[in-house]
Design a protein around this motif. Structure first.
Motif, PDB file in Angstrom:
ATOM      1  N   TYR A 188      44.478  18.665  35.596  1.00  0.00           N
ATOM      2  CA  TYR A 188      45.151  19.208  34.562  1.00  0.00           C
ATOM      3  C   TYR A 188      46.446  19.942  35.202  1.00  0.00           C
ATOM      4  N   LEU A 189      46.312  20.443  36.474  1.00  0.00           N
ATOM      5  CA  LEU A 189      47.611  21.147  37.051  1.00  0.00           C
ATOM      6  C   LEU A 189      48.615  20.193  37.218  1.00  0.00           C
ATOM      7  N   ASP A 190      48.442  18.962  37.772  1.00  0.00           N
ATOM      8  CA  ASP A 190      49.325  18.001  37.978  1.00  0.00           C
ATOM      9  C   ASP A 190      50.065  17.590  36.520  1.00  0.00           C
ATOM     10  N   LEU A 191      49.243  17.230  35.586  1.00  0.00           N
ATOM     11  CA  LEU A 191      49.584  16.918  34.148  1.00  0.00           C
ATOM     12  C   LEU A 191      50.677  17.921  33.745  1.00  0.00           C
ATOM     13  N   LEU A 192      50.301  18.953  33.803  1.00  0.00           N
ATOM     14  CA  LEU A 192      51.232  20.206  33.306  1.00  0.00           C
ATOM     15  C   LEU A 192      52.576  20.312  33.912  1.00  0.00           C
ATOM     16  N   GLU A 193      52.431  20.308  35.383  1.00  0.00           N
ATOM     17  CA  GLU A 193      53.697  20.525  35.983  1.00  0.00           C
ATOM     18  C   GLU A 193      54.599  19.407  35.997  1.00  0.00           C
ATOM     19  N   ARG A 194      53.958  18.039  36.235  1.00  0.00           N
ATOM     20  CA  ARG A 194      54.877  16.742  35.981  1.00  0.00           C
ATOM     21  C   ARG A 194      55.265  16.695  34.663  1.00  0.00           C
ATOM     22  N   ALA A 195      54.769  17.257  33.650  1.00  0.00           N
ATOM     23  CA  ALA A 195      55.452  17.356  32.168  1.00  0.00           C
ATOM     24  C   ALA A 195      56.611  18.399  32.015  1.00  0.00           C
ATOM     25  N   GLY A 196      56.980  19.204  33.300  1.00  0.00           N
ATOM     26  CA  GLY A 196      57.953  20.011  33.165  1.00  0.00           C
ATOM     27  C   GLY A 196      57.649  21.493  33.029  1.00  0.00           C
ATOM     28  N   LEU A 197      56.253  21.814  32.907  1.00  0.00           N
ATOM     29  CA  LEU A 197      55.882  23.258  32.760  1.00  0.00           C
ATOM     30  C   LEU A 197      55.766  23.934  34.085  1.00  0.00           C
ATOM     31  N   THR A 198      56.290  25.188  34.037  1.00  0.00           N
ATOM     32  CA  THR A 198      56.114  25.966  35.226  1.00  0.00           C
ATOM     33  C   THR A 198      55.432  27.035  34.909  1.00  0.00           C
ATOM     34  N   LYS A 199      54.885  27.761  36.143  1.00  0.00           N
ATOM     35  CA  LYS A 199      54.272  28.939  36.277  1.00  0.00           C
ATOM     36  C   LYS A 199      55.114  30.309  35.594  1.00  0.00           C
ATOM     37  N   GLN A 200      54.478  30.866  34.685  1.00  0.00           N
ATOM     38  CA  GLN A 200      54.868  32.348  34.104  1.00  0.00           C
ATOM     39  C   GLN A 200      54.056  33.302  34.836  1.00  0.00           C
ATOM     40  N   VAL A 201      52.935  33.225  34.889  1.00  0.00           N
ATOM     41  CA  VAL A 201      52.084  34.200  35.553  1.00  0.00           C
ATOM     42  C   VAL A 201      50.537  33.646  35.716  1.00  0.00           C
ATOM     43  N   ASP A 202      49.946  34.236  36.692  1.00  0.00           N
ATOM     44  CA  ASP A 202      48.411  34.286  37.073  1.00  0.00           C
ATOM     45  C   ASP A 202      47.653  35.188  36.693  1.00  0.00           C
ATOM     46  N   LEU A 203      46.475  34.651  36.224  1.00  0.00           N
ATOM     47  CA  LEU A 203      45.490  35.809  35.871  1.00  0.00           C
ATOM     48  C   LEU A 203      44.133  35.516  36.536  1.00  0.00           C
ATOM     49  N   ILE A 204      43.618  36.940  37.285  1.00  0.00           N
ATOM     50  CA  ILE A 204      42.659  36.672  38.594  1.00  0.00           C
ATOM     51  C   ILE A 204      41.435  37.292  38.003  1.00  0.00           C
ATOM     52  N   ALA A 205      40.386  36.541  38.301  1.00  0.00           N
ATOM     53  CA  ALA A 205      38.901  37.073  37.797  1.00  0.00           C
ATOM     54  C   ALA A 205      38.424  37.223  39.312  1.00  0.00           C
ATOM     55  N   TYR A 206      37.702  38.460  39.296  1.00  0.00           N
ATOM     56  CA  TYR A 206      37.126  38.862  40.268  1.00  0.00           C
ATOM     57  C   TYR A 206      35.365  38.940  40.109  1.00  0.00           C
ATOM     58  N   GLN A 207      34.757  39.001  41.435  1.00  0.00           N
ATOM     59  CA  GLN A 207      33.292  38.677  41.283  1.00  0.00           C
ATOM     60  C   GLN A 207      32.736  39.661  42.048  1.00  0.00           C
ATOM     61  N   PHE A 208      31.569  40.362  41.709  1.00  0.00           N
ATOM     62  CA  PHE A 208      30.588  41.143  42.277  1.00  0.00           C
ATOM     63  C   PHE A 208      29.475  40.564  42.220  1.00  0.00           C
ATOM     64  N   THR A 209      28.560  40.679  43.295  1.00  0.00           N
ATOM     65  CA  THR A 209      27.273  39.844  43.404  1.00  0.00           C
ATOM     66  C   THR A 209      26.353  41.016  43.582  1.00  0.00           C
ATOM     67  N   GLU A 210      24.986  40.621  43.515  1.00  0.00           N
ATOM     68  CA  GLU A 210      23.855  41.627  43.593  1.00  0.00           C
ATOM     69  C   GLU A 210      24.173  42.519  45.109  1.00  0.00           C
ATOM     70  N   HIS A 211      24.869  42.009  45.883  1.00  0.00           N
ATOM     71  CA  HIS A 211      24.976  42.588  47.241  1.00  0.00           C
ATOM     72  C   HIS A 211      26.061  43.346  47.428  1.00  0.00           C
ATOM     73  N   TYR A 212      26.719  43.706  46.200  1.00  0.00           N
ATOM     74  CA  TYR A 212      27.713  44.572  46.079  1.00  0.00           C
ATOM     75  C   TYR A 212      27.986  45.762  47.035  1.00  0.00           C
ATOM     76  N   ASN A 213      28.801  46.385  47.159  1.00  0.00           N
ATOM     77  CA  ASN A 213      29.091  47.473  48.181  1.00  0.00           C
ATOM     78  C   ASN A 213      28.916  48.816  47.014  1.00  0.00           C
ATOM     79  N   GLU A 214      28.022  49.482  47.293  1.00  0.00           N
ATOM     80  CA  GLU A 214      27.735  50.795  46.324  1.00  0.00           C
ATOM     81  C   GLU A 214      28.482  52.142  46.516  1.00  0.00           C
ATOM     82  N   ARG A 215      28.871  52.148  48.120  1.00  0.00           N
ATOM     83  CA  ARG A 215      29.823  53.154  48.167  1.00  0.00           C
ATOM     84  C   ARG A 215      30.914  53.637  47.289  1.00  0.00           C
ATOM     85  N   PRO A 216      31.694  52.628  46.897  1.00  0.00           N
ATOM     86  CA  PRO A 216      32.662  53.317  45.757  1.00  0.00           C
ATOM     87  C   PRO A 216      32.114  53.858  44.431  1.00  0.00           C
TER      88      PRO A 216
END
Length: 372
Positions: A154-182
């Motif tokens: 899909y990335l190629d389909l959009l960019e070859r159709a002339g669409l350009t990035k406006q902004v990125d959205l980030i997803a973060y992951q915690f696992t069961e072994h996350y750092n408890e200190r904070p």
């Protein structure tokens, strides 16, 4: 050879909703949307979004076979709030063929231009208050609840159709072994907040309607400086709250009060996609409902879906307390994985805060734009 037609009938709408099932057949990470929910979201009179805006879906055909879909969206609330003449596209799915994609984007842009729009932004389904963004990194696992998924091409389909990035959205992951200190400071921070008259508590489900009305006020104020933010109408917020209540675990929904007034809230929900991934074609009947009921207790994932604090109450430790409570319950309920999403790439405070908690950025979504 190819043709793009507007969706104007119930049978066409059904084909529009069902097309991704065939396109993603055999993809182990594809989670079908619930048919009833998608039908209502796209139907005027069913979903409050249509009270102020217009959605026009289109289907691409090769003969009688559906090979792509897109919806053009005129979000009048967005344009009024942000003083823009923007148009949007969403619900984009397509076979790996550039000509088909070009036709879909051209048709959406033509319709939007006829409505007076000067740009086309997306994907949003149908706004940033719903699912949005094109997945550009992190294709190795299924999406969590209310997040999008698509093929890498899909990335190629959009960019070859002339669409350009406006902004990125980030997803973060915690696992069961996350750092408890904070999170060990949570209790100390709460005591400090209480001395200032600020109390952290779970949402009161017995007064859910009253609580939801107060949360909407905070939501519309706390997020108002985010890129492209559109305040939710009371009807839209109530609609979403009613849907979320069905999967809500009150232990994961916290509010911050100052002298009885809500000044912030955090909402985390169990990752119902772990069940929906096994609901064939998004149909709850006849067997999907049983899967939903029996497998719900097996869910071991969480999405931290919203966390907002009014501007005058930021940097006091409220946000840290919200995360601390969520991770405490995460551990208590023996969950395996949690996702905090989505965060705008330019939201330095939130991004740095999550990195400080050893959260891992593991998926990236992108909003595109194009002048029309």
């Amino acid at each position: 050879m190819w043709q793009v037609l507007p969706v104007n009938s119930k049978s066409q709408l059904k084909a529009f909703i069902d097309f991704p099932h065939a396109l993603f057949k055999g993809d182990p990470n594809y989670v079908p949307e619930l048919f009833i929910a998608q039908r209502d979201l796209l139907t005027p009179g069913k979903h409050p979004f249509h009270e102020h805006s217009t959605v026009q879906p289109f289907l691409a055909y090769e003969g009688n076979k559906v090979v792509g879909r897109i919806a053009a969206v005129l979000n009048r609330n967005h344009n009024q709030t942000n003083h823009q003449n923007d148009g949007f596209f969403g619900f984009f799915d397509c076979i790996n063929h550039q000509e088909v994609a070009n036709l879909l984007f051209s048709q959406a842009a033509k319709w939007l231009k006829e409505q007076g729009a000067e740009t086309m932004i997306g994907p949003v389904n149908p706004s940033t208050n719903e699912t949005c963004g094109l997945l550009v990194e992190g294709f190795d696992s299924p999406p969590v609840v209310m997040m999008t998924y698509n093929k890498p091409y899909y990335l190629d389909l959009l960019e070859r159709a002339g669409l350009t990035k406006q902004v990125d959205l980030i997803a973060y992951q915690f696992t069961e072994h996350y750092n408890e200190r904070p999170f060990r400071m949570t209790k100390i921070l709460e005591e400090r907040l209480e001395r200032k008259g600020i109390k952290i508590r779970p949402i009161n489900l017995k007064k859910f309607k009253e609580e939801a009305a107060k949360l909407r006020e905070v939501y519309n104020q706390a997020w108002d400086k985010n890129m492209g933010f559109v305040p939710m109408t009371p009807q839209e917020f109530d609609y979403m709250a009613k849907d979320l209540k069905m999967i809500l675990d009150p232990d994961f929904c916290m509010v911050a009060e100052h002298d009885g007034e809500i000044v912030g809230f955090s909402l985390s929900v169990p990752d119902i996609n772990q069940v929906l991934i096994n609901v064939k074609n998004g149909r709850l009947f006849p067997t999907g409902l049983l899967k939903l009921l029996f497998q719900k207790k097996k869910i071991n994932g969480l999405r931290i879906i919203a966390l907002g604090v009014l501007e005058n109450y930021r940097k006091l430790g409220i946000e840290a307390c919200f995360y601390g409570h969520a991770m405490e319950e995460f551990k208590k309920k023996k969950m395996k994985v949690a996702e905090a999403s989505w965060i705008l790439e330019n939201n330095t405070l939130m991004n740095q805060g999550l990195l400080n908690m050893d959260a891992k950025p593991y998926k990236k979504y992108r909003i595109y734009e194009k002048a029309i």
